[in-house]
Motif scaffolding. Sequence first.
Motif, short mmCIF file in Angstrom:
data_model
loop_
_atom_site.label_atom_id
_atom_site.label_comp_id
_atom_site.label_asym_id
_atom_site.label_seq_id
_atom_site.Cartn_x
_atom_site.Cartn_y
_atom_site.Cartn_z
N THR A 1 -20.98 85.81 -25.84
CA THR A 1 -21.54 84.54 -25.41
C THR A 1 -20.56 83.40 -25.69
OG1 THR A 1 -23.72 85.38 -25.98
CG2 THR A 1 -23.52 83.02 -25.65
N ILE B 1 -24.26 79.07 -26.75
CA ILE B 1 -24.95 79.30 -28.02
C ILE B 1 -25.29 78.00 -28.74
CG2 ILE B 1 -24.00 81.61 -28.34
CD1 ILE B 1 -21.95 80.47 -30.22
N ARG C 1 -29.70 81.08 -29.73
CA ARG C 1 -29.57 82.52 -29.94
C ARG C 1 -30.95 83.10 -30.29
NH1 ARG C 1 -25.88 85.00 -33.82
NH2 ARG C 1 -25.54 86.55 -32.20
N ASN D 1 -31.79 82.96 -33.76
CA ASN D 1 -30.87 81.84 -33.91
C ASN D 1 -29.96 81.99 -35.13
OD1 ASN D 1 -31.79 80.34 -31.58
ND2 ASN D 1 -33.66 79.94 -32.75
N ASP E 1 -25.81 86.44 -39.26
CA ASP E 1 -26.16 87.57 -38.40
C ASP E 1 -25.80 88.86 -39.15
OD1 ASP E 1 -26.43 89.50 -36.45
OD2 ASP E 1 -25.71 88.19 -34.85
#
Length: 262
Positions: free
Chosen positions: A2, A7, A23, A28, A69
């Motif tokens: 992305t 984003i 996201r 997110n 993440d």
Amino acid sequence: MTEPSDILLSEMRGHIRILTINRPERMNALSPELSEALIEAFVESGADPDIRAIVLTSVGDRAFCAGADLKARAQEDAAGKPFQPLLSRVQRYVFEVVYETIKPTIAALNGSAVAGGLELALACDMRVAAEHALFGLPEAKRGKGAHFANVMLPRMIPSGIAYEMLYLGEYINAEDARRWGLVNRIVPRGEALAEALRMAEAICENAPVSLRRMKETAIRSNGLPVPAALRLNEGISPYSSEDRVEGIRAYVEKRKPVWRGR
């Protein structure tokens, strides 16, 4: 992969810059690309004289930001990619950049803010939370560090509550967050951005020079002894500014001031 423009969405409403994390499929969560986009956006906003306030929010109502993440990090661990501590990387520390931005900042918490997502919210000046949002720092349950929160949380709320959140890694609800001063206002689901924009619009009615002095002095004086803090002279002085003359004249003439930011 992305693109950063996808984003992190950006929009101007008058003198307000709205930054929206996009996201939702990863709640997110912060990726390296998103962190870099946030750094660039906040640095640019701080330097733009037309921007007087920044509102940070996210897409969807499930999560404002779920922190790092972890799925992506697990893949990197499996591939043998070494982890670089946040303060040892080439780029600046994203929470530090947000915290030091010289414009007023408001986090519109459309959903839960946990781990690095809560730290991102703590880096903003004020927080408006949806009533269903949860807040927590589960880093101790993941073997991680919560470095920014370790520093900031005991300065913002009673130390016993801060340590409980850090050590136990449990979540608190929006009412408890407001009770301890972590959020300024609680609103119904879906109303966080609208309320944050109302606050930002009220901020933009005030003198930019005064706002900058207030923000820079508050940030720079944190931790200093009072005599040293009182002698700080950060940014443009409102006392000798055109805005100060205009503000008093407008008050006497019973009209809205026309601010020039100088």
